[in-house]
Design an enzyme around this catalytic site. Sequence first.
Site, PDB file in Angstrom:
ATOM      1  N   SER A 186       0.847  -1.197   0.000  1.00 54.45           N
ATOM      2  CA  SER A 186       0.000   0.000   0.000  1.00 54.45           C
ATOM      3  C   SER A 186       0.886   1.253   0.000  1.00 54.45           C
ATOM      4  O   SER A 186       1.671   1.439  -0.923  1.00 54.45           O
ATOM      5  CB  SER A 186      -0.942  -0.033   1.192  1.00 54.45           C
ATOM      6  OG  SER A 186      -1.966   0.897   1.018  1.00 54.45           O
ATOM      7  N   ASP A 396      -9.013  -6.076  -4.620  1.00 53.10           N
ATOM      8  CA  ASP A 396      -8.546  -4.982  -3.753  1.00 53.10           C
ATOM      9  C   ASP A 396      -9.657  -3.943  -3.630  1.00 53.10           C
ATOM     10  O   ASP A 396     -10.108  -3.389  -4.637  1.00 53.10           O
ATOM     11  CB  ASP A 396      -7.276  -4.355  -4.343  1.00 53.10           C
ATOM     12  CG  ASP A 396      -6.563  -3.448  -3.353  1.00 53.10           C
ATOM     13  OD1 ASP A 396      -7.250  -2.637  -2.691  1.00 53.10           O
ATOM     14  OD2 ASP A 396      -5.329  -3.551  -3.232  1.00 53.10           O
ATOM     15  N   HIS A 443      -7.186  -5.844  -0.277  1.00 52.12           N
ATOM     16  CA  HIS A 443      -6.042  -4.945  -0.149  1.00 52.12           C
ATOM     17  C   HIS A 443      -4.981  -5.511   0.799  1.00 52.12           C
ATOM     18  O   HIS A 443      -5.262  -5.803   1.950  1.00 52.12           O
ATOM     19  CB  HIS A 443      -6.509  -3.586   0.357  1.00 52.12           C
ATOM     20  CG  HIS A 443      -5.428  -2.550   0.327  1.00 52.12           C
ATOM     21  ND1 HIS A 443      -4.704  -2.277  -0.808  1.00 52.12           N
ATOM     22  CD2 HIS A 443      -4.949  -1.731   1.281  1.00 52.12           C
ATOM     23  CE1 HIS A 443      -3.822  -1.318  -0.529  1.00 52.12           C
ATOM     24  NE2 HIS A 443      -3.947  -0.972   0.730  1.00 52.12           N
TER      25      HIS A 443
END
Length: 508
Positions: A186, A396, A443
């Site tokens: 991320s 995601d 995610h």
Amino acid sequence: MLSKNVGLVGFTLARVSLAAPQATKCASLSLDGTPPGTSLINITSTERYHVTVENTLFNSTGTVSDISFCDVQLYLTHGDAGDEVRIAVWLPLEGWNGRFMGTGGGGFNAGLFDPALADGIQGGFAAAATDAGVGLANDPGPWADSKQLVTNFVHLSVHEMTIVGKALTAKFYDQKPAYSYWHGCSQGGRQGYVEAVQYPNDYDGISAHAPAINWDRLMPGFLWPYLKNLETPLPACKFIAMTAASISACDLLDGGADGLIGHPPDCKFDAQTLVGTEVQDCVSDKRITKEEAKAWNSILLGPQTPDGKRFWYGMEPGTDLSFVVPAPFQPAESWLQDFIMDDPEFNSSSLTYKTYLSAFATSVAKFGKTWGSTDADLSPFQRRGGKLLTFHGWADQSIPAKSTIEYWERVRQAFRPGGTSVPPGGSNVDDFYRLFMAPGVGHCANFGYGPGPLYLVDALVQWVEHGKAPETLFAAGFGQTRNLCLHPRKSKYKGRGKVEDASSWTCV
Ligand SMILES: *[C@@H]1O[C@H](CO)[C@@H](O)[C@H](O)[C@H]1NC(C)=O
Ligand SMILES: *[C@@H]1O[C@H](CO)[C@@H](O)[C@H](O)[C@H]1NC(C)=O
Ligand SMILES: *[C@@H]1O[C@H](CO)[C@@H](O)[C@H](O)[C@H]1NC(C)=O
């Protein structure tokens, strides 16, 4: 809860054995010089024994226990900017594997510190983290106007942390780390990509996942589903039902009834086919309306101009929309408040399509160059022999999978014969940059329902140090195992064997 199935486990590599006990060196450890443009505010170092760290990011049990290390904490500042940049470096007291690891952050935090460092230590790495001088409040409000802090956050601090971390490692063990690795997802994925492009000599291997690159578009992009919900309220019972219907419609496209959409771009599901269907989980207004189906389709398509042209990616079919539809995704709201609207009171519920378009345009115009992290020139990294390993979940729910694929595509174009990043004759991108897409994975492997990759750093170490490039990435979770395919190949059921088992699938 952060990801439990992003692996940093199972190291079988030889550890460097140390002749002298390191513990005595810890207390007196000092830094010989600081990175250019910085000076040291203070430094402390303490031996810590049998430490347990909860909520670790990459240990599948969520806890790392019984680690002993020299804990170095220091603060740097830049000239007279007045910033106070914290760096932590953890040095294993025994069993150092001869390597250094830089660890990344998440959201508006530049580093995650203990949970990330503990994983590194457990794998035998000397590990470092930094807060870029912005603290750990995950709120850019207090620092959005500081040029120095923004520069620190966007790229500078991870580089300085790397210099400091490597120097302290070398001093502590009387030996330079043989190899250096980046590990993050991320925000930490974006930082890894920025390292590869801007500071290609920092790391031999970069393990950077679901990267928050294209930040200028990513941030307003987060609010598209919420905006659609403002225009046409989309109750959870209905978007959940539409997502489930998309999975049912497309599950078998890869040949296996595993409850996952193997390759969402192949899925041409149109929610309009559900109009009039009753959703039993809804308490009232059970029938799916035309407008609701349109909103769901639009969320998946992504932000569009008034004449219907998509200008940023949406979510893939099979993605859990509950993070982005009912309420504004918080970092995105902060982005609008602090960087776009200059209004800390700005509330996303006042967004209209018109203000949304203008906020998006401002974000791209003002921050594309700095925050964007879109530069895909990996040629210096390729030339120095660096390896970049990335996975991205097809489900995601915060960073569109196609954002990473678009970057990968640009790198591939640049390295084509006659491309812009050339070695003459071009170069095979797979030789230095490998992307693996993960069906049903959310995610950073959170919140999804597909098996997430394990042993990411092990795979990277094998590639960097032994030239064994990963052809697949092993993934496990939610009752299934799978060998994730090297993009652009995709997984196909062999037609026999349990669909839950990796061995029943091949990459085509
Ligand atoms: C080191 O400096 C930082 C930043 O000024 C400060 O917050 C911290 O308390 C200091 N630590 C020590 C041990 O003096
Ligand atoms: C997680 O950490 C625990 C405690 O340190 C360790 O026993 C276990 O092997 C680790 N799990 C994995 C999958 O690495
Ligand atoms: C924004 O406005 C909505 C609707 O009025 C409200 O529910 C929400 O609490 C507000 N958000 C903040 C952070 O004040």
